[in-house]
Design a protein around this motif. Structure first.
Motif, PDB file in Angstrom:
ATOM      1  N   PRO A 116       0.841  -1.201   0.000  1.00 48.97           N
ATOM      2  CA  PRO A 116       0.000   0.000   0.000  1.00 48.97           C
ATOM      3  C   PRO A 116       0.878   1.254   0.000  1.00 48.97           C
ATOM      4  O   PRO A 116       1.750   1.397   0.858  1.00 48.97           O
ATOM      5  CB  PRO A 116      -0.791  -0.128   1.297  1.00 48.97           C
ATOM      6  CG  PRO A 116       0.076  -0.956   2.199  1.00 48.97           C
ATOM      7  CD  PRO A 116       0.847  -1.886   1.310  1.00 48.97           C
ATOM      8  N   ILE A 117       0.659   2.121  -0.967  1.00 48.16           N
ATOM      9  CA  ILE A 117       1.412   3.372  -1.035  1.00 48.16           C
ATOM     10  C   ILE A 117       0.780   4.420  -0.125  1.00 48.16           C
ATOM     11  O   ILE A 117       1.456   5.112   0.638  1.00 48.16           O
ATOM     12  CB  ILE A 117       1.475   3.884  -2.486  1.00 48.16           C
ATOM     13  CG1 ILE A 117       2.091   2.823  -3.411  1.00 48.16           C
ATOM     14  CG2 ILE A 117       2.274   5.186  -2.559  1.00 48.16           C
ATOM     15  CD1 ILE A 117       3.471   2.386  -3.035  1.00 48.16           C
ATOM     16  N   ASP A 118      -0.539   4.549  -0.228  1.00 48.24           N
ATOM     17  CA  ASP A 118      -1.325   5.407   0.657  1.00 48.24           C
ATOM     18  C   ASP A 118      -2.751   4.853   0.645  1.00 48.24           C
ATOM     19  O   ASP A 118      -2.970   3.729   0.192  1.00 48.24           O
ATOM     20  CB  ASP A 118      -1.261   6.887   0.230  1.00 48.24           C
ATOM     21  CG  ASP A 118      -1.651   7.107  -1.228  1.00 48.24           C
ATOM     22  OD1 ASP A 118      -2.532   6.373  -1.736  1.00 48.24           O
ATOM     23  OD2 ASP A 118      -1.073   8.001  -1.879  1.00 48.24           O
ATOM     24  N   ASP A 119      -3.727   5.623   1.131  1.00 51.51           N
ATOM     25  CA  ASP A 119      -5.089   5.108   1.258  1.00 51.51           C
ATOM     26  C   ASP A 119      -5.783   4.880  -0.077  1.00 51.51           C
ATOM     27  O   ASP A 119      -6.885   4.304  -0.109  1.00 51.51           O
ATOM     28  CB  ASP A 119      -5.936   6.063   2.101  1.00 51.51           C
ATOM     29  CG  ASP A 119      -5.478   6.116   3.550  1.00 51.51           C
ATOM     30  OD1 ASP A 119      -4.730   5.209   3.960  1.00 51.51           O
ATOM     31  OD2 ASP A 119      -5.871   7.063   4.254  1.00 51.51           O
ATOM     32  N   GLU A 120      -5.187   5.317  -1.187  1.00 51.34           N
ATOM     33  CA  GLU A 120      -5.837   5.116  -2.481  1.00 51.34           C
ATOM     34  C   GLU A 120      -4.866   4.718  -3.598  1.00 51.34           C
ATOM     35  O   GLU A 120      -5.179   4.869  -4.777  1.00 51.34           O
ATOM     36  CB  GLU A 120      -6.625   6.366  -2.891  1.00 51.34           C
ATOM     37  CG  GLU A 120      -5.857   7.663  -2.828  1.00 51.34           C
ATOM     38  CD  GLU A 120      -6.754   8.864  -3.097  1.00 51.34           C
ATOM     39  OE1 GLU A 120      -7.818   8.699  -3.722  1.00 51.34           O
ATOM     40  OE2 GLU A 120      -6.382   9.973  -2.676  1.00 51.34           O
ATOM     41  N   HIS A 121      -3.713   4.146  -3.222  1.00 56.31           N
ATOM     42  CA  HIS A 121      -2.772   3.632  -4.218  1.00 56.31           C
ATOM     43  C   HIS A 121      -2.131   2.349  -3.696  1.00 56.31           C
ATOM     44  O   HIS A 121      -1.748   2.268  -2.519  1.00 56.31           O
ATOM     45  CB  HIS A 121      -1.676   4.654  -4.540  1.00 56.31           C
ATOM     46  CG  HIS A 121      -2.187   5.860  -5.256  1.00 56.31           C
ATOM     47  ND1 HIS A 121      -2.623   6.997  -4.586  1.00 56.31           N
ATOM     48  CD2 HIS A 121      -2.350   6.113  -6.585  1.00 56.31           C
ATOM     49  CE1 HIS A 121      -3.014   7.897  -5.469  1.00 56.31           C
ATOM     50  NE2 HIS A 121      -2.868   7.382  -6.686  1.00 56.31           N
ATOM     51  N   VAL A 122      -2.023   1.365  -4.595  1.00 58.10           N
ATOM     52  CA  VAL A 122      -1.452   0.058  -4.254  1.00 58.10           C
ATOM     53  C   VAL A 122      -0.426  -0.306  -5.320  1.00 58.10           C
ATOM     54  O   VAL A 122      -0.694  -0.194  -6.521  1.00 58.10           O
ATOM     55  CB  VAL A 122      -2.541  -1.030  -4.195  1.00 58.10           C
ATOM     56  CG1 VAL A 122      -1.922  -2.399  -3.920  1.00 58.10           C
ATOM     57  CG2 VAL A 122      -3.581  -0.689  -3.131  1.00 58.10           C
ATOM     58  N   HIS A 123       0.739  -0.759  -4.883  1.00 55.50           N
ATOM     59  CA  HIS A 123       1.787  -1.170  -5.819  1.00 55.50           C
ATOM     60  C   HIS A 123       1.894  -2.692  -5.834  1.00 55.50           C
ATOM     61  O   HIS A 123       1.755  -3.350  -4.799  1.00 55.50           O
ATOM     62  CB  HIS A 123       3.139  -0.576  -5.414  1.00 55.50           C
ATOM     63  CG  HIS A 123       4.195  -0.751  -6.465  1.00 55.50           C
ATOM     64  ND1 HIS A 123       4.335   0.128  -7.518  1.00 55.50           N
ATOM     65  CD2 HIS A 123       5.133  -1.708  -6.638  1.00 55.50           C
ATOM     66  CE1 HIS A 123       5.331  -0.275  -8.289  1.00 55.50           C
ATOM     67  NE2 HIS A 123       5.829  -1.403  -7.777  1.00 55.50           N
ATOM     68  N   MET A 124       2.146  -3.254  -7.025  1.00 53.52           N
ATOM     69  CA  MET A 124       2.343  -4.699  -7.146  1.00 53.52           C
ATOM     70  C   MET A 124       3.543  -4.991  -8.033  1.00 53.52           C
ATOM     71  O   MET A 124       3.756  -4.335  -9.050  1.00 53.52           O
ATOM     72  CB  MET A 124       1.114  -5.391  -7.725  1.00 53.52           C
ATOM     73  CG  MET A 124       1.306  -6.913  -7.857  1.00 53.52           C
ATOM     74  SD  MET A 124      -0.192  -7.874  -8.191  1.00 53.52           S
ATOM     75  CE  MET A 124      -0.585  -7.344  -9.842  1.00 53.52           C
ATOM     76  N   TYR A 125       4.301  -6.000  -7.625  1.00 57.32           N
ATOM     77  CA  TYR A 125       5.466  -6.480  -8.369  1.00 57.32           C
ATOM     78  C   TYR A 125       5.294  -7.973  -8.581  1.00 57.32           C
ATOM     79  O   TYR A 125       4.953  -8.707  -7.638  1.00 57.32           O
ATOM     80  CB  TYR A 125       6.736  -6.199  -7.564  1.00 57.32           C
ATOM     81  CG  TYR A 125       7.994  -6.861  -8.084  1.00 57.32           C
ATOM     82  CD1 TYR A 125       8.822  -6.208  -8.988  1.00 57.32           C
ATOM     83  CD2 TYR A 125       8.358  -8.138  -7.649  1.00 57.32           C
ATOM     84  CE1 TYR A 125       9.985  -6.815  -9.456  1.00 57.32           C
ATOM     85  CE2 TYR A 125       9.515  -8.749  -8.111  1.00 57.32           C
ATOM     86  CZ  TYR A 125      10.319  -8.081  -9.013  1.00 57.32           C
ATOM     87  OH  TYR A 125      11.461  -8.685  -9.480  1.00 57.32           O
ATOM     88  N   VAL A 126       5.521  -8.449  -9.807  1.00 65.16           N
ATOM     89  CA  VAL A 126       5.462  -9.875 -10.114  1.00 65.16           C
ATOM     90  C   VAL A 126       6.658 -10.252 -10.977  1.00 65.16           C
ATOM     91  O   VAL A 126       6.927  -9.597 -11.996  1.00 65.16           O
ATOM     92  CB  VAL A 126       4.165 -10.246 -10.872  1.00 65.16           C
ATOM     93  CG1 VAL A 126       4.177 -11.737 -11.239  1.00 65.16           C
ATOM     94  CG2 VAL A 126       2.927  -9.915 -10.045  1.00 65.16           C
ATOM     95  N   GLN A 127       7.374 -11.296 -10.567  1.00 62.51           N
ATOM     96  CA  GLN A 127       8.464 -11.847 -11.372  1.00 62.51           C
ATOM     97  C   GLN A 127       8.329 -13.359 -11.417  1.00 62.51           C
ATOM     98  O   GLN A 127       8.325 -14.021 -10.377  1.00 62.51           O
ATOM     99  CB  GLN A 127       9.828 -11.465 -10.797  1.00 62.51           C
ATOM    100  CG  GLN A 127      11.001 -12.067 -11.562  1.00 62.51           C
ATOM    101  CD  GLN A 127      11.077 -11.559 -12.995  1.00 62.51           C
ATOM    102  OE1 GLN A 127      11.246 -10.369 -13.224  1.00 62.51           O
ATOM    103  NE2 GLN A 127      10.934 -12.457 -13.959  1.00 62.51           N
ATOM    104  N   PHE A 128       8.219 -13.920 -12.625  1.00 69.63           N
ATOM    105  CA  PHE A 128       8.202 -15.374 -12.789  1.00 69.63           C
ATOM    106  C   PHE A 128       9.630 -15.907 -12.831  1.00 69.63           C
ATOM    107  O   PHE A 128      10.548 -15.237 -13.327  1.00 69.63           O
ATOM    108  CB  PHE A 128       7.467 -15.762 -14.074  1.00 69.63           C
ATOM    109  CG  PHE A 128       6.000 -15.437 -14.040  1.00 69.63           C
ATOM    110  CD1 PHE A 128       5.119 -16.192 -13.282  1.00 69.63           C
ATOM    111  CD2 PHE A 128       5.493 -14.368 -14.765  1.00 69.63           C
ATOM    112  CE1 PHE A 128       3.767 -15.897 -13.239  1.00 69.63           C
ATOM    113  CE2 PHE A 128       4.139 -14.063 -14.741  1.00 69.63           C
ATOM    114  CZ  PHE A 128       3.275 -14.823 -13.971  1.00 69.63           C
TER     115      PHE A 128
END
Length: 233
Positions: A116-128
């Motif tokens: 969670p970056i703040d109350d209205e932003h979410v970060h996601m990282y994916v690596q296979f």
């Protein structure tokens, strides 16, 4: 009625009727200013069948709890041709799927981080990664806009599900299945290190499967668990 099997806690946080078998685990309530991100090393299922009279979507996901309202899912989805990143904002009814980042055929695991970056932003990282731990496919690394959580985020969850498409009612004997998948290494970052939050740890508050024994967990430990969903006839 669904058959709920509790692996931790005394009652499930919610029930999704007509959704087929699924697994959820929730952390205890946490300050996401202290526990700033969640990580999982996901072993991709070795067997997957989503085709049926009503086709299904398979999900293996992390998520953010929000105080007093719905959460935010961020993880992997498959419609039968590899795994790709997705998100679903349950409160905002917003979603995105990113098939351009679909796992290559030699992918064996996926490293997934949700923050969670703040109350209205979410970060996601994916690596296979392949069976030797080498990066394969294209790295996914981006931030999503979420509906504002007025009371902020309050913890994390993870889940696996095999859901009928387009909101259809589940036939739990349609012979679809997702077998061999694992949340193999789960951690919540506390500012200096990842703390384990397998079902047996203090950070995990509740865990259950719906439609037991067609959805069940195996090899539970402090790091994670294997999930098995099999809608046998």
């Amino acid at each position: 009625m669904s058959n709920t099997h509790m692996y931790k806690g005394t009652s499930a946080s919610f029930h999704q009727e007509d959704a087929g078998g699924y697994f959820y685990a929730f952390s205890k309530e946490l300050s996401t200013k202290t526990y700033t991100e969640v990580f999982s090393s996901i072993v991709l299922p070795t067997q997957l069948k989503v085709s049926a009279a009503i086709p299904r979507n398979a999900y293996i996901s992390l998520g953010l709890q929000a105080k007093g309202t719905d959460g935010f899912d961020a993880g992997l989805c498959s419609t039968g041709k590899g795994w790709f990143p997705f998100y679903y904002d349950v409160l905002g009814k917003a979603w995105g799927s990113f098939e351009a980042y679909t796992s290559p055929s030699n992918a064996a695991t996926a490293s997934v981080v949700v923050k969670p970056i703040d109350d209205e932003h979410v970060h996601m990282y994916v690596q296979f990664l392949d069976a030797n731990g080498k990066n394969v496919g294209t790295t996914f690394d981006r931030t999503f806009k979420a509906a504002k959580r007025e009371n902020g985020w309050c913890g994390y969850y993870r889940f696996a599900s095999l859901v009928p498409s387009s909101g259809n009612v589940s036939n739990n004997s349609d012979e679809t299945y997702m077998i061999g998948g694992k949340f193999a290494n789960n951690g919540i970052y506390n500012g200096s290190k990842y703390e384990l939050w397998g079902i047996n740890t203090n950070l995990c508050q509740v865990a259950w499967t719906e439609e037991f024994p067609k959805a069940q967990l195996l090899n539970i430990n402090n790091y994670g668990e294997e999930f098995r969903i099999d809608h046998w006839a």
